[in-house]
Design a protein around this motif. Structure first.
Motif, PDB file in Angstrom:
ATOM      1  N   GLU A 152       0.825  -1.202   0.000  1.00  0.00           N
ATOM      2  CA  GLU A 152       0.000   0.000   0.000  1.00  0.00           C
ATOM      3  C   GLU A 152       0.867   1.262   0.000  1.00  0.00           C
ATOM      4  O   GLU A 152       1.874   1.322   0.680  1.00  0.00           O
ATOM      5  N   PHE A 153       0.403   2.252  -0.792  1.00  0.00           N
ATOM      6  CA  PHE A 153       1.036   3.567  -0.851  1.00  0.00           C
ATOM      7  C   PHE A 153      -0.021   4.596  -0.460  1.00  0.00           C
ATOM      8  O   PHE A 153      -1.133   4.573  -0.971  1.00  0.00           O
ATOM      9  N   ILE A 154       0.331   5.474   0.472  1.00  0.00           N
ATOM     10  CA  ILE A 154      -0.590   6.514   0.951  1.00  0.00           C
ATOM     11  C   ILE A 154       0.081   7.871   0.753  1.00  0.00           C
ATOM     12  O   ILE A 154       1.253   8.050   1.113  1.00  0.00           O
ATOM     13  N   TYR A 155      -0.662   8.826   0.199  1.00  0.00           N
ATOM     14  CA  TYR A 155      -0.165  10.192   0.032  1.00  0.00           C
ATOM     15  C   TYR A 155      -1.227  11.148   0.578  1.00  0.00           C
ATOM     16  O   TYR A 155      -2.383  11.096   0.152  1.00  0.00           O
ATOM     17  N   VAL A 156      -0.841  11.993   1.522  1.00  0.00           N
ATOM     18  CA  VAL A 156      -1.791  12.921   2.134  1.00  0.00           C
ATOM     19  C   VAL A 156      -1.899  14.180   1.282  1.00  0.00           C
ATOM     20  O   VAL A 156      -0.907  14.883   1.065  1.00  0.00           O
ATOM     21  N   ILE A 157      -3.104  14.457   0.796  1.00  0.00           N
ATOM     22  CA  ILE A 157      -3.364  15.637  -0.028  1.00  0.00           C
ATOM     23  C   ILE A 157      -3.759  16.818   0.839  1.00  0.00           C
ATOM     24  O   ILE A 157      -3.326  17.944   0.633  1.00  0.00           O
ATOM     25  N   GLU A 158      -4.581  16.532   1.856  1.00  0.00           N
ATOM     26  CA  GLU A 158      -5.139  17.603   2.686  1.00  0.00           C
ATOM     27  C   GLU A 158      -5.380  17.070   4.093  1.00  0.00           C
ATOM     28  O   GLU A 158      -5.805  15.930   4.273  1.00  0.00           O
ATOM     29  N   GLY A 159      -5.100  17.879   5.121  1.00  0.00           N
ATOM     30  CA  GLY A 159      -5.387  17.512   6.502  1.00  0.00           C
ATOM     31  C   GLY A 159      -4.284  16.697   7.155  1.00  0.00           C
ATOM     32  O   GLY A 159      -3.212  16.494   6.585  1.00  0.00           O
ATOM     33  N   ILE A 160      -4.560  16.237   8.378  1.00  0.00           N
ATOM     34  CA  ILE A 160      -3.598  15.444   9.157  1.00  0.00           C
ATOM     35  C   ILE A 160      -4.187  14.052   9.361  1.00  0.00           C
ATOM     36  O   ILE A 160      -5.222  13.884  10.012  1.00  0.00           O
ATOM     37  N   LEU A 161      -3.520  13.060   8.801  1.00  0.00           N
ATOM     38  CA  LEU A 161      -3.979  11.675   8.878  1.00  0.00           C
ATOM     39  C   LEU A 161      -3.208  10.945   9.970  1.00  0.00           C
ATOM     40  O   LEU A 161      -1.982  11.013  10.030  1.00  0.00           O
ATOM     41  N   PRO A 175       0.048  17.048   5.048  1.00  0.00           N
ATOM     42  CA  PRO A 175      -0.028  17.247   3.589  1.00  0.00           C
ATOM     43  C   PRO A 175       1.361  17.151   2.940  1.00  0.00           C
ATOM     44  O   PRO A 175       2.321  17.771   3.401  1.00  0.00           O
ATOM     45  N   GLY A 176       1.450  16.345   1.888  1.00  0.00           N
ATOM     46  CA  GLY A 176       2.725  16.130   1.209  1.00  0.00           C
ATOM     47  C   GLY A 176       3.471  14.916   1.723  1.00  0.00           C
ATOM     48  O   GLY A 176       4.391  14.419   1.068  1.00  0.00           O
ATOM     49  N   ASP A 177       3.100  14.392   2.910  1.00  0.00           N
ATOM     50  CA  ASP A 177       3.734  13.184   3.439  1.00  0.00           C
ATOM     51  C   ASP A 177       3.205  11.959   2.713  1.00  0.00           C
ATOM     52  O   ASP A 177       2.060  11.931   2.261  1.00  0.00           O
ATOM     53  N   SER A 178       4.046  10.949   2.625  1.00  0.00           N
ATOM     54  CA  SER A 178       3.609   9.689   2.024  1.00  0.00           C
ATOM     55  C   SER A 178       4.127   8.526   2.845  1.00  0.00           C
ATOM     56  O   SER A 178       5.041   8.661   3.659  1.00  0.00           O
ATOM     57  N   MET A 179       3.535   7.372   2.601  1.00  0.00           N
ATOM     58  CA  MET A 179       3.898   6.155   3.319  1.00  0.00           C
ATOM     59  C   MET A 179       3.752   5.005   2.331  1.00  0.00           C
ATOM     60  O   MET A 179       2.749   4.916   1.619  1.00  0.00           O
ATOM     61  N   HIS A 180       4.738   4.124   2.265  1.00  0.00           N
ATOM     62  CA  HIS A 180       4.716   3.011   1.322  1.00  0.00           C
ATOM     63  C   HIS A 180       5.232   1.786   2.052  1.00  0.00           C
ATOM     64  O   HIS A 180       6.363   1.766   2.522  1.00  0.00           O
ATOM     65  N   TYR A 181       4.390   0.757   2.171  1.00  0.00           N
ATOM     66  CA  TYR A 181       4.799  -0.436   2.894  1.00  0.00           C
ATOM     67  C   TYR A 181       4.124  -1.665   2.299  1.00  0.00           C
ATOM     68  O   TYR A 181       3.149  -1.566   1.568  1.00  0.00           O
ATOM     69  N   SER A 182       4.663  -2.822   2.636  1.00  0.00           N
ATOM     70  CA  SER A 182       4.083  -4.080   2.198  1.00  0.00           C
ATOM     71  C   SER A 182       3.760  -4.906   3.422  1.00  0.00           C
ATOM     72  O   SER A 182       4.086  -4.528   4.550  1.00  0.00           O
ATOM     73  N   TYR A 183       3.132  -6.061   3.211  1.00  0.00           N
ATOM     74  CA  TYR A 183       2.759  -6.911   4.334  1.00  0.00           C
ATOM     75  C   TYR A 183       3.986  -7.408   5.088  1.00  0.00           C
ATOM     76  O   TYR A 183       3.885  -7.881   6.210  1.00  0.00           O
ATOM     77  N   LYS A 184       5.167  -7.269   4.485  1.00  0.00           N
ATOM     78  CA  LYS A 184       6.387  -7.724   5.145  1.00  0.00           C
ATOM     79  C   LYS A 184       6.977  -6.659   6.073  1.00  0.00           C
ATOM     80  O   LYS A 184       7.935  -6.909   6.762  1.00  0.00           O
ATOM     81  N   ASN A 185       6.425  -5.434   6.037  1.00  0.00           N
ATOM     82  CA  ASN A 185       6.973  -4.355   6.846  1.00  0.00           C
ATOM     83  C   ASN A 185       6.047  -3.987   7.988  1.00  0.00           C
ATOM     84  O   ASN A 185       4.843  -4.065   7.877  1.00  0.00           O
ATOM     85  N   ILE A 186       6.617  -3.572   9.078  1.00  0.00           N
ATOM     86  CA  ILE A 186       5.868  -2.948  10.159  1.00  0.00           C
ATOM     87  C   ILE A 186       6.659  -1.719  10.581  1.00  0.00           C
ATOM     88  O   ILE A 186       7.889  -1.734  10.582  1.00  0.00           O
ATOM     89  N   ILE A 187       5.969  -0.642  10.906  1.00  0.00           N
ATOM     90  CA  ILE A 187       6.656   0.583  11.280  1.00  0.00           C
ATOM     91  C   ILE A 187       6.919   0.578  12.784  1.00  0.00           C
ATOM     92  O   ILE A 187       6.003   0.429  13.585  1.00  0.00           O
ATOM     93  N   SER A 188       8.158   0.730  13.175  1.00  0.00           N
ATOM     94  CA  SER A 188       8.497   0.762  14.592  1.00  0.00           C
ATOM     95  C   SER A 188       8.359   2.181  15.131  1.00  0.00           C
ATOM     96  O   SER A 188       8.107   3.119  14.391  1.00  0.00           O
ATOM     97  N   LYS A 189       8.532   2.337  16.431  1.00  0.00           N
ATOM     98  CA  LYS A 189       8.339   3.641  17.075  1.00  0.00           C
ATOM     99  C   LYS A 189       9.260   4.716  16.504  1.00  0.00           C
ATOM    100  O   LYS A 189       8.914   5.879  16.457  1.00  0.00           O
ATOM    101  N   ASP A 190      10.443   4.321  16.070  1.00  0.00           N
ATOM    102  CA  ASP A 190      11.387   5.316  15.541  1.00  0.00           C
ATOM    103  C   ASP A 190      11.224   5.528  14.030  1.00  0.00           C
ATOM    104  O   ASP A 190      12.016   6.218  13.407  1.00  0.00           O
ATOM    105  N   GLY A 191      10.197   4.911  13.423  1.00  0.00           N
ATOM    106  CA  GLY A 191       9.931   5.128  12.001  1.00  0.00           C
ATOM    107  C   GLY A 191      10.631   4.147  11.086  1.00  0.00           C
ATOM    108  O   GLY A 191      10.453   4.184   9.883  1.00  0.00           O
ATOM    109  N   GLU A 192      11.425   3.242  11.651  1.00  0.00           N
ATOM    110  CA  GLU A 192      12.119   2.254  10.837  1.00  0.00           C
ATOM    111  C   GLU A 192      11.187   1.082  10.538  1.00  0.00           C
ATOM    112  O   GLU A 192      10.241   0.823  11.267  1.00  0.00           O
ATOM    113  N   ALA A 193      11.482   0.344   9.474  1.00  0.00           N
ATOM    114  CA  ALA A 193      10.646  -0.802   9.100  1.00  0.00           C
ATOM    115  C   ALA A 193      11.339  -2.094   9.501  1.00  0.00           C
ATOM    116  O   ALA A 193      12.545  -2.218   9.400  1.00  0.00           O
TER     117      ALA A 193
END
Length: 197
Positions: free
Chosen positions: A127-136, A149-167
């Motif tokens: 999944e790829f997520i791109y924020v167009i408007e607001g705070i998600l 806005p302008g932030d994006s996130m791209h991950y697969s079922y093999k990744n999990i995001i840890s507290k420090d933002g690493e996968a």
């Protein structure tokens, strides 16, 4: 029509890791009937389908709205169609005119203010997520991240995001979207697998 409804029920039930027995207990519909319904071998009354929709946390309209079948590869901004409304606060729009031969599933999602009841999915694709408007606010396997806005996130079922933002690697993950602000959030979401293929 029955086959289309049945495949949507099976897809949602599988995403929520529910067995036919689980669904039977929650809807008071027999396992045999639910199995035949998922295979498109029987029809369903509206009141029974409404029970199923409640258990799967979707609006009844989810089972009847499907993307337009067109050969045109362009959809104008005014042509995009609503295909699902979740909990009355999450509006999903199709961004493709024909999804049957595509690998990716692109959509735009408007999340209304104060959405604390976003459906939770056990995700097994990419999944790829791109924020167009607001705070998600995104919750993935218990970790929450705010995207602006302008932030994006791209991950697969093999990744999990840890507290420090690493996968790091996992087999699968639960994820949810929230809007905890007083303004609308609009995001572009592109995912695989494509449920309409």
């Amino acid at each position: 029509m029955n086959k289309n409804i049945g495949s949507k029920i099976k897809k949602l039930r599988t995403q929520k890791q529910m067995t036919l027995k689980d669904m039977s207990e929650k809807t008071n519909l027999s396992i045999g009937f639910l199995s035949q319904l998922e295979r498109g071998l029987t029809s369903v009354a509206t009141d029974s389908l409404e029970k199923i929709a409640d258990v799967l946390e979707v609006d009844l309209t989810y089972f009847f709205i499907k993307p337009r079948e067109q050969n045109n590869v362009i959809i104008r901004g005014y042509e995009k169609e609503v295909f699902e409304i979740v909990n009355g606060k999450e509006i999903n729009y199709h961004l493709s005119s024909n999804l049957k031969d595509k690998e990716m599933f692109p959509r735009m999602v408007d999340i209304l203010p104060g959405n604390e009841e976003s459906s939770q999915f056990n995700y097994t694709g990419e999944e790829f997520i791109y924020v167009i408007e607001g705070i998600l606010t995104v919750s993935i396997s218990g970790y929450e991240k705010e995207l602006y806005p302008g932030d994006s996130m791209h991950y697969s079922y093999k990744n999990i995001i840890s507290k420090d933002g690493e996968a790091s690697k996992v087999v699968n993950q639960d994820h949810s979207f929230f809007n905890r602000t007083s303004k609308m959030v609009r995001v572009l979401v592109v995912s695989t697998p494509n449920p309409y293929k």
